[in-house]
Write an enzyme that holds these catalytic residues in place. Sequence first.
Site, mmCIF file in Angstrom:
data_model
loop_
_atom_site.group_PDB
_atom_site.id
_atom_site.type_symbol
_atom_site.label_atom_id
_atom_site.label_comp_id
_atom_site.label_asym_id
_atom_site.label_seq_id
_atom_site.Cartn_x
_atom_site.Cartn_y
_atom_site.Cartn_z
ATOM 1 N N LEU A 11 -4.582 37.330 -9.712
ATOM 2 C CA LEU A 11 -4.586 38.789 -9.809
ATOM 3 C C LEU A 11 -5.977 39.372 -9.612
ATOM 4 O O LEU A 11 -6.123 40.535 -9.245
ATOM 5 C CB LEU A 11 -4.043 39.226 -11.173
ATOM 6 C CG LEU A 11 -2.612 38.783 -11.508
ATOM 7 C CD1 LEU A 11 -2.260 39.185 -12.931
ATOM 8 C CD2 LEU A 11 -1.626 39.379 -10.517
ATOM 9 N N GLY A 14 -12.834 37.631 -12.838
ATOM 10 C CA GLY A 14 -13.590 38.240 -13.914
ATOM 11 C C GLY A 14 -14.794 37.398 -14.263
ATOM 12 O O GLY A 14 -15.103 36.411 -13.588
ATOM 13 N N TYR A 16 -16.716 34.598 -15.612
ATOM 14 C CA TYR A 16 -16.468 33.215 -16.007
ATOM 15 C C TYR A 16 -15.083 32.691 -15.656
ATOM 16 O O TYR A 16 -14.663 31.665 -16.180
ATOM 17 C CB TYR A 16 -16.717 33.026 -17.515
ATOM 18 C CG TYR A 16 -18.074 33.488 -17.948
ATOM 19 C CD1 TYR A 16 -19.214 32.783 -17.593
ATOM 20 C CD2 TYR A 16 -18.223 34.648 -18.696
ATOM 21 C CE1 TYR A 16 -20.470 33.213 -17.979
ATOM 22 C CE2 TYR A 16 -19.484 35.089 -19.087
ATOM 23 C CZ TYR A 16 -20.597 34.368 -18.725
ATOM 24 O OH TYR A 16 -21.834 34.805 -19.106
ATOM 25 N N LYS A 35 -6.304 34.195 -17.927
ATOM 26 C CA LYS A 35 -7.621 33.978 -17.322
ATOM 27 C C LYS A 35 -8.045 32.534 -17.554
ATOM 28 O O LYS A 35 -8.239 32.105 -18.694
ATOM 29 C CB LYS A 35 -8.648 34.930 -17.927
ATOM 30 C CG LYS A 35 -10.036 34.791 -17.337
ATOM 31 C CD LYS A 35 -10.960 35.844 -17.918
ATOM 32 C CE LYS A 35 -12.357 35.726 -17.341
ATOM 33 N NZ LYS A 35 -13.251 36.756 -17.886
ATOM 34 N N ASP A 130 -20.493 44.315 -19.348
ATOM 35 C CA ASP A 130 -20.140 44.186 -17.926
ATOM 36 C C ASP A 130 -19.080 45.224 -17.562
ATOM 37 O O ASP A 130 -18.060 44.906 -16.945
ATOM 38 C CB ASP A 130 -19.645 42.777 -17.612
ATOM 39 C CG ASP A 130 -19.559 42.516 -16.101
ATOM 40 O OD1 ASP A 130 -20.226 43.242 -15.333
ATOM 41 O OD2 ASP A 130 -18.822 41.598 -15.690
#
Length: 303
Positions: A11, A14, A16, A35, A130
Site C-alpha cells: 500500500l 513508511g 523503516y 507494516k 516525520d
Amino acid sequence: MTRYVVSGPKLGEGSYGNVYLGKDLYHYGKSVAIKQLDNGSRDGLYANQLRELCASGSMLQHKHVNAVTDITTVENKLCTVMTLCDRGTLFDMLSKRGSRLLSRHEILNYSIQITEGIKYIHDNNLVHRDLKPENILVDSSGSLKITDFGTLVRTSGSLDSQLLNRRVGTYGYMSPEQLQLSSHSSYSMKSTDIWSLGCIIFEICVCHYLFNSTNLDEACKEIQAFVAQTFPFDRAESISRRIKTQFHDSGRHDIDDIADFLSNLLEFDPSARFTIDKALESLLNMKNSTYNLEVQGHKQIFF
C-alpha cells in the site's frame, strides 16, 4: 493460530518499512494495514524503543490519528498493525488535483484536522518527527489521520535522548534544527513538528512543495536561501510576504491571512514558532471569521 496475514499488495512505504494490505483472522478476516519493519529497525536500541513507543501508539485514540493497534510477527518479520484507511494519503489526494486548488474552506478544515491530531500526540508527551502528506491517511469518510509512528519519540527520557542524536525525517519537511542548521542547542522537540505542519499546510494551499529537497545538502541550501531573504528584525513579516508571493503566483488571492499564519510556523528560531495550541486557536479563528463573513454576505443578499 496466526492472527494476521498479508493478503494483498503493498500500500505504501513508511519509515523503516513497507505497508501491505492484511487481514485480522481473529475478527473474521477484517482488512488491516500491516507494516513489515526493515531488519535494521529490529536491532538494539531501536528495537526496544519501537516496542515501547508502539505501546504508546496503540494507546493513542483520536479521530485524526491512525494509531498502531498491535505489534507482532508476521511471516517471521516484526510488524505493526494499523486500521486500514482505504482512500490513500493526503499526498495522493493533492497529486490527483493537479491545478484544481482546494477551496479556502477545505484548506482550513484539513489544516485543523491535522493540527488536532498533532495536538493530541503532543499532549501525550510524544513527537512524531516525520510529518508529511505521505504520512497522513484519508479514511472512507474523507477525514485525515496521522500515521507512521516509526520516528515517534517521547519528550523526555534517557533512551529518547540517544535517539535524538540521529537525524530522522524527510528532508523537504525537516526543521532547521533537525538538519542541525540552527545554533539553538536546547529547544522543544515539539517545535520540529510545527515546522513540518507549516510545510504541509503550504502544500495543501497550492498543491506543490515549499521545499523539494531529496538530500541533506539540498535541504540545507533551500532553508538557508529561504531564511537569507528575510530580515531578522521582522522575519515573520518577511516570510509572510514571500509566501504570499508564491500564493499569488499560483492564482491564490483569498488566503493572505493563511500566509501570515504560516510565517509563525516557519520561524527559523524554534522558540519563536507557534505552539500547537496557538496554531489550532489561530486556525479555528480563521475558520470562524470565514463563516461569519459568509453568513453576513448571505444576509446582505437576502435583504
